[in-house]
Design an enzyme around this catalytic site. Structure first.
Site, PDB file in Angstrom:
ATOM      1  N   GLU A  80       0.847  -1.196   0.000  1.00  0.00           N
ATOM      2  CA  GLU A  80       0.000   0.000   0.000  1.00  0.00           C
ATOM      3  C   GLU A  80       0.885   1.249   0.000  1.00  0.00           C
ATOM      4  O   GLU A  80       0.399   2.359   0.133  1.00  0.00           O
ATOM      5  CB  GLU A  80      -0.958  -0.008   1.184  1.00  0.00           C
ATOM      6  CG  GLU A  80      -0.317   0.075   2.544  1.00  0.00           C
ATOM      7  CD  GLU A  80      -1.370   0.188   3.648  1.00  0.00           C
ATOM      8  OE1 GLU A  80      -1.537  -0.791   4.360  1.00  0.00           O
ATOM      9  OE2 GLU A  80      -1.995   1.241   3.791  1.00  0.00           O
ATOM     10  N   CYS A 112      -3.616  -3.112   4.212  1.00  0.00           N
ATOM     11  CA  CYS A 112      -2.740  -4.176   4.734  1.00  0.00           C
ATOM     12  C   CYS A 112      -3.199  -5.572   4.327  1.00  0.00           C
ATOM     13  O   CYS A 112      -2.600  -6.573   4.725  1.00  0.00           O
ATOM     14  CB  CYS A 112      -2.692  -4.094   6.260  1.00  0.00           C
ATOM     15  SG  CYS A 112      -2.292  -2.452   6.854  1.00  0.00           S
ATOM     16  N   HIS A 234      -3.254  -9.768  11.789  1.00  0.00           N
ATOM     17  CA  HIS A 234      -2.620  -8.548  11.288  1.00  0.00           C
ATOM     18  C   HIS A 234      -2.236  -7.733  12.530  1.00  0.00           C
ATOM     19  O   HIS A 234      -3.058  -7.533  13.431  1.00  0.00           O
ATOM     20  CB  HIS A 234      -3.599  -7.766  10.400  1.00  0.00           C
ATOM     21  CG  HIS A 234      -3.107  -6.381  10.126  1.00  0.00           C
ATOM     22  ND1 HIS A 234      -1.886  -6.146   9.550  1.00  0.00           N
ATOM     23  CD2 HIS A 234      -3.636  -5.160  10.402  1.00  0.00           C
ATOM     24  CE1 HIS A 234      -1.689  -4.838   9.459  1.00  0.00           C
ATOM     25  NE2 HIS A 234      -2.737  -4.215   9.967  1.00  0.00           N
TER      26      HIS A 234
HETATM   27  N1  CAA Z   1       1.191   2.394  30.750  1.00  0.00           N
HETATM   28  C1  CAA Z   1       0.510   1.387  30.152  1.00  0.00           C
HETATM   29  N2  CAA Z   1      -0.503   1.596  29.252  1.00  0.00           N
HETATM   30  C2  CAA Z   1      -0.830   2.874  28.959  1.00  0.00           C
HETATM   31  C3  CAA Z   1      -0.171   3.963  29.559  1.00  0.00           C
HETATM   32  C4  CAA Z   1       0.882   3.688  30.489  1.00  0.00           C
HETATM   33  N3  CAA Z   1       1.563   4.667  31.083  1.00  0.00           N
HETATM   34  N4  CAA Z   1      -0.723   5.102  29.065  1.00  0.00           N
HETATM   35  C5  CAA Z   1      -1.700   4.733  28.205  1.00  0.00           C
HETATM   36  N5  CAA Z   1      -1.754   3.384  28.137  1.00  0.00           N
HETATM   37  C6  CAA Z   1      -2.640   2.565  27.302  1.00  0.00           C
HETATM   38  C7  CAA Z   1      -4.059   3.111  27.213  1.00  0.00           C
HETATM   39  O1  CAA Z   1      -4.809   2.797  28.378  1.00  0.00           O
HETATM   40  C8  CAA Z   1      -4.545   2.406  25.959  1.00  0.00           C
HETATM   41  O2  CAA Z   1      -4.893   1.081  26.307  1.00  0.00           O
HETATM   42  P1  CAA Z   1      -6.304   0.460  25.798  1.00  0.00           P
HETATM   43  O3  CAA Z   1      -6.178   0.347  24.291  1.00  0.00           O
HETATM   44  O4  CAA Z   1      -6.374  -0.859  26.487  1.00  0.00           O
HETATM   45  O5  CAA Z   1      -7.383   1.409  26.176  1.00  0.00           O
HETATM   46  C9  CAA Z   1      -3.296   2.306  25.075  1.00  0.00           C
HETATM   47  O6  CAA Z   1      -2.190   2.597  25.948  1.00  0.00           O
HETATM   48  C10 CAA Z   1      -3.295   3.296  23.903  1.00  0.00           C
HETATM   49  O7  CAA Z   1      -3.418   4.588  24.403  1.00  0.00           O
HETATM   50  P2  CAA Z   1      -4.562   5.605  23.892  1.00  0.00           P
HETATM   51  O8  CAA Z   1      -5.907   4.989  24.055  1.00  0.00           O
HETATM   52  O9  CAA Z   1      -4.298   6.921  24.541  1.00  0.00           O
HETATM   53  O10 CAA Z   1      -4.348   5.678  22.336  1.00  0.00           O
HETATM   54  P3  CAA Z   1      -3.432   6.630  21.441  1.00  0.00           P
HETATM   55  O11 CAA Z   1      -4.007   7.966  21.314  1.00  0.00           O
HETATM   56  O12 CAA Z   1      -2.005   6.515  21.871  1.00  0.00           O
HETATM   57  O13 CAA Z   1      -3.596   5.919  20.009  1.00  0.00           O
HETATM   58  C11 CAA Z   1      -3.728   4.263  18.365  1.00  0.00           C
HETATM   59  C12 CAA Z   1      -3.413   4.538  19.828  1.00  0.00           C
HETATM   60  C13 CAA Z   1      -5.167   4.625  18.047  1.00  0.00           C
HETATM   61  C14 CAA Z   1      -3.538   2.778  18.091  1.00  0.00           C
HETATM   62  C15 CAA Z   1      -2.741   5.074  17.480  1.00  0.00           C
HETATM   63  O14 CAA Z   1      -1.429   4.638  17.693  1.00  0.00           O
HETATM   64  C16 CAA Z   1      -3.049   5.002  15.999  1.00  0.00           C
HETATM   65  O15 CAA Z   1      -3.860   5.740  15.471  1.00  0.00           O
HETATM   66  N6  CAA Z   1      -2.356   4.077  15.246  1.00  0.00           N
HETATM   67  C17 CAA Z   1      -2.527   3.948  13.806  1.00  0.00           C
HETATM   68  C18 CAA Z   1      -3.820   3.266  13.414  1.00  0.00           C
HETATM   69  C19 CAA Z   1      -3.849   1.804  13.737  1.00  0.00           C
HETATM   70  O16 CAA Z   1      -2.829   1.167  13.895  1.00  0.00           O
HETATM   71  N7  CAA Z   1      -5.062   1.233  13.825  1.00  0.00           N
HETATM   72  C20 CAA Z   1      -5.218  -0.172  14.095  1.00  0.00           C
HETATM   73  C21 CAA Z   1      -6.431  -0.759  13.425  1.00  0.00           C
HETATM   74  S1  CAA Z   1      -6.403  -0.366  11.657  1.00  0.00           S
HETATM   75  C22 CAA Z   1      -5.288  -1.488  10.985  1.00  0.00           C
HETATM   76  O17 CAA Z   1      -4.978  -2.462  11.602  1.00  0.00           O
HETATM   77  C23 CAA Z   1      -4.710  -1.182   9.657  1.00  0.00           C
HETATM   78  C24 CAA Z   1      -3.331  -0.657   9.824  1.00  0.00           C
HETATM   79  O18 CAA Z   1      -2.366  -1.413   9.843  1.00  0.00           O
HETATM   80  C25 CAA Z   1      -3.140   0.772   9.990  1.00  0.00           C
END
Ligand code: CAA
Length: 387
Positions: A80, A112, A234
């Site tokens: 992609e 993906c 994935h």
């Molecule tokens: N210690 C341990 N855990 C902690 C922490 C700490 N100090 N602080 C936060 N966390 C945890 C949170 O509780 C959260 O856990 P849960 O998911 O269990 O709720 C986790 O860390 C993530 O934190 P946030 O909820 O604050 O999320 P974020 O704003 O950091 O974003 C994300 C996370 C959405 C995955 C972001 O990284 C993102 O957008 N990534 C790209 C998109 C993606 O990968 N999507 C996946 C599905 S789509 C797909 O699979 C296709 C592809 O390849 C892109």
């Protein structure tokens, strides 16, 4: 019925990475958010003389060296993060590897997911022509905006697979479950270098697609959950795989056993997202890192591509498969890497801009034998430095 599937597989990862503790420091957050919350440790970083083509050629070379090129008459390149809107990246790889000229060559795209239809098409083809082989390559560079929430989920890698009749590694079962829905969870318009992403929504749609694909798999006569020994997902980040595994166990009304999915996450934690290659990297990781001999066992495989398409299918590991793994090479590729600091990461992250057509000579930095040596008059010049 003729058995078809993966005869051999190997991956490649660039030799530089940034540790996620450096990004956590930059973001001013607790490093455990990345190591535990996201479940990632390192992000692989390609150099300016590396891209989906050089990684793909590096991933495929050991397969050609060991199993030869005879009978390969099709190259399917899944990505992609294509480098050209028209020409298939597989054509460059075809030349670099010296594959037979009487060969078809095409690039496939659906986020993906695209390596999975490539494999399904290849299995159908070799069932019809069992004396032929298909080279399927998944190669991607996952890059998000600096300082965005997606930034810790970057990465890069390529996986190459030879698809044949009577395969030596994994027979792909013809039953599968599919699901398509038109959503905007993650996408990249042609004019953008980085994707647009609704991260939390994407994770929810991923989980929903898993259940929809699983239900379809069951309706089509798939294996019962209890018959599957290992699960590969994935892995945009490894925590997503953990959530998926829990979600699926719940849907199957069974107790979750994380040991069935964790071996698949070992390599991804060190590499990051590799988009189309990610689920296949999880499969290699499972085969390379399972203590138990998986010969004869069923593997559940879940492929997801935003936008979105998902597929759940299964493969049966062929007894004696361990003689056909590249485990030592894979571990060395991960272990023998250089860490870069945040400044070094920024330099690698910035794009070379060849938009005016003038010549750009690229620094000779790749550790492999294939390099993007220059871009001139809008043409990319790849070389085999061992030739
Ligand atoms: N210690 C341990 N855990 C902690 C922490 C700490 N100090 N602080 C936060 N966390 C945890 C949170 O509780 C959260 O856990 P849960 O998911 O269990 O709720 C986790 O860390 C993530 O934190 P946030 O909820 O604050 O999320 P974020 O704003 O950091 O974003 C994300 C996370 C959405 C995955 C972001 O990284 C993102 O957008 N990534 C790209 C998109 C993606 O990968 N999507 C996946 C599905 S789509 C797909 O699979 C296709 C592809 O390849 C892109």
């Amino acid at each position: 019925m003729i058995k078809t599937g993966i005869d051999a597989m190997s991956f490649y990862v660039p030799h530089r990475y940034i540790g996620l503790e450096s990004l956590a420091e930059r973001h001013g957050i607790d490093p455990e958010k990345f190591s535990k919350g996201i479940g990632q440790e390192k992000i692989a970083l390609p150099g300016h003389d590396e891209d989906i083509v050089t990684m793909a050629a590096e991933a495929a070379k050991p397969l050609i060296d060991k199993y030869g090129a005879d009978g390969i008459d099709t190259v399917l390149f899944a990505t992609e993060t294509g480098i050209d809107q028209s020409k298939s990246a597989g054509i460059y790889v075809h030349r670099l590897l010296g594959l037979p000229a009487n060969c078809r060559n095409v690039e496939l795209k659906q986020a993906c997911y695209s390596a999975t239809p490539a494999i399904q098409l290849a299995c159908g083809y070799v069932a019809r022509k069992p004396d032929r082989r298909v080279l399927v390559i998944a190669s991607d560079v996952a890059r998000y905006e600096l300082d965005s929430s997606g930034e810790p989920t970057q990465g890069a890698a390529a996986v190459a697979m030879l698809i044949s009749a009577d395969p030596r590694l994994v027979e792909i079962d013809p039953v599968s479950g599919c699901f398509t829905e038109d959503i905007m969870d993650f996408w990249r318009p042609n004019y953008r270098r980085t994707p647009l992403v609704d991260g939390k929504y994407s994770a929810l749609r991923y989980l929903n697609a898993l259940i929809e694909a699983w239900r379809d798999y069951q309706a089509n006569g798939g294996l019962d959950y209890s018959e599957i020994a290992r699960f590969c997902y994935h892995l945009p980040f490894s925590r997503m795989g953990e959530k998926a595994h829990r979600h699926l166990a719940k849907a199957a009304k069974t107790q979750v056993n994380m040991d069935q999915a964790l071996p698949g996450m070992i390599y991804n934690r060190q590499i990051g997202n590799s988009y189309a290659a990610s689920m296949y990297l999880a499969l290699i990781s499972t085969l390379d890192n399972s203590d138990m001999d998986l010969g004869g066992k069923a593997m559940g495989l879940f492929s997801y591509g935003s936008g979105a398409v998902a597929e759940f299918f299964a493969g049966r590991v062929v007894p004696g498969y361990r003689d056909h793994l590249f485990t030592e090479r894979h571990r060395a590729l991960i272990d023998e890497r250089e860490q870069v600091d945040y400044e070094g990461y920024l330099k690698l992250w910035q794009a070379v801009d060849p938009g005016d057509g003038s010549e750009r000579i690229l620094p000779d930095e790749a550790r492999g034998r294939y390099r993007l040596a220059s871009i001139n008059e809008h043409q990319r010049h790849y070389i085999d430095s061992a030739a």
